[in-house]
Design an enzyme around this catalytic site. Sequence first.
Site, mmCIF file in Angstrom:
data_model
loop_
_atom_site.group_PDB
_atom_site.id
_atom_site.type_symbol
_atom_site.label_atom_id
_atom_site.label_comp_id
_atom_site.label_asym_id
_atom_site.label_seq_id
_atom_site.Cartn_x
_atom_site.Cartn_y
_atom_site.Cartn_z
ATOM 1 N N THR A 352 4.579 4.348 2.065
ATOM 2 C CA THR A 352 4.161 3.020 2.522
ATOM 3 C C THR A 352 2.642 2.916 2.553
ATOM 4 O OG1 THR A 352 4.165 3.652 4.850
ATOM 5 C CG2 THR A 352 6.211 2.737 3.980
ATOM 6 N N CYS A 353 2.165 1.678 2.537
ATOM 7 C CA CYS A 353 0.719 1.425 2.561
ATOM 8 C C CYS A 353 0.279 1.374 4.023
ATOM 9 C CB CYS A 353 0.448 0.110 1.836
ATOM 10 S SG CYS A 353 -1.279 -0.106 1.440
ATOM 11 N N ASP A 354 0.431 2.493 4.701
ATOM 12 C CA ASP A 354 0.212 2.558 6.147
ATOM 13 C C ASP A 354 -0.259 3.967 6.480
ATOM 14 O OD1 ASP A 354 1.287 1.424 9.026
ATOM 15 O OD2 ASP A 354 1.545 3.579 8.821
ATOM 16 N N ASN A 391 7.707 -2.109 4.489
ATOM 17 C CA ASN A 391 7.102 -2.346 3.165
ATOM 18 C C ASN A 391 8.151 -2.782 2.142
ATOM 19 O OD1 ASN A 391 4.129 -0.328 2.497
ATOM 20 N ND2 ASN A 391 4.656 -1.450 4.306
#
Length: 424
Positions: A352-354, A391
């Site tokens: 995920t972009c986290d 996401n």
Amino acid sequence: MIDTETRPERRAARTLIERRRAEASALLATDAARAALALHGTPLLLLDPERVRRQYRRLRDALPFVRFHYAVKALAHDAVIGALDDVGSGFDIATGEELDLLTRRGIAAARIIHTHPVKKPSEIVAALAAGVRTFVVDNEVELAKFSDAPADVSLLVRLAYRSPHAKSDLSSKFGVGPFEAARLVEQAKRRGLRIAGFSFHVGSQLDDPARFADAVSETLALMDDLERRLRVRFDTLDIGGGFPVAYDTPSATVEEVATRLRPILEPHAGRLDIIAEPGRVMVAEAMTLVTSVVGVAERGDGRWYYLDDGVYGSYSNVVAEDVHPLVFAEEELRDGPSNAASHRWATLGGPTCDSSDVIAREVLLPELAVGDLLVSPAMGAYTAVTATRFNGRALTPIAVMGRGLTTGEVTAVAASDRRTVSIV
Ligand SMILES: Cc1ncc(COP(=O)(O)O)c(C=O)c1O
């Protein structure tokens, strides 16, 4: 300086890691695993129901006078339910959805206990209608919900035992002490309800058989005291779950826990119905996660590998439970651990972009490239069931390996779970 204290522990940890590596290696070499990966790619969870059956038999052999009810919450999957149905296990549910999963498979209500101490009234109605008769309570409001319940309903009062060393100490949210327990028994008596006995949960992933044994002894002493003081008779003792699993370090085995519990419990086996609700230990080792590298970066703190599953997915146990799953590169499974000189420390990030999506730091791995496979064993408990779709990522599919996976035989297993793929 010779570190005499930690040496045997280190040796035991190395033995565990080598055993896990050999098992993962054997699994990945099977036709079933290869076929599943060819068909679905990664990430993929490989579920071996035969290992669930084996674990049930192990618990039964270690504590033959205990009736085991699998805590469905650990891995609510059709193939697990089916495997445990085959060997005659009972089931422990916490919700109406779990009840539906069991009744869809035709599991008789007599084999089901409902142990959530706080239940939605409509779920109690549905469970009673389905024929479930054993429930857990730990407060007066919950007790009142059973005022109109059929006379054959058995209620268990949940006790709280602090377990600060468990990965998940369940005693702050649920359970009562001896004083409140006595009050609940009296209140139930006044309402004409039957308190059949007591339940507790020593804490999930509690690697402390002595603490488990103390909880059993204290509960038996309380039951004895209340029977005398309140002129009641109990017939059930539910020792909960909590059996630990060896993730990255060794933990007490089922047999070691049983050795502590057996002398305390066995004298009461004729008089009491002794039940248990293990979840984690029943399924953890039955499922293996296969991921692949989707990105590689050199950052200020060293090498990063980005995988296609992470803490918002199957590695949810890392954050929710502080579990540290082992991660093997396919190359290590093939060539064994002897190549360690060429390994380097790396951080494993999820997809995920986290920035919280970090699976592990300081993992020693061989040089990896995009597309390389990684394998995490013992990923069956509190992984897929606690995964999210953050996401917009799809939940990781579960490939159910037929009976005899470890012997290479591949058969189909019927699947109703939307994430399940069967290997034929
Ligand atoms: C009421 C109850 N029973 C059984 C279990 C299963 O425990 P474990 O997975 O530690 O064996 C849990 C876990 O949270 C629970 O809350």
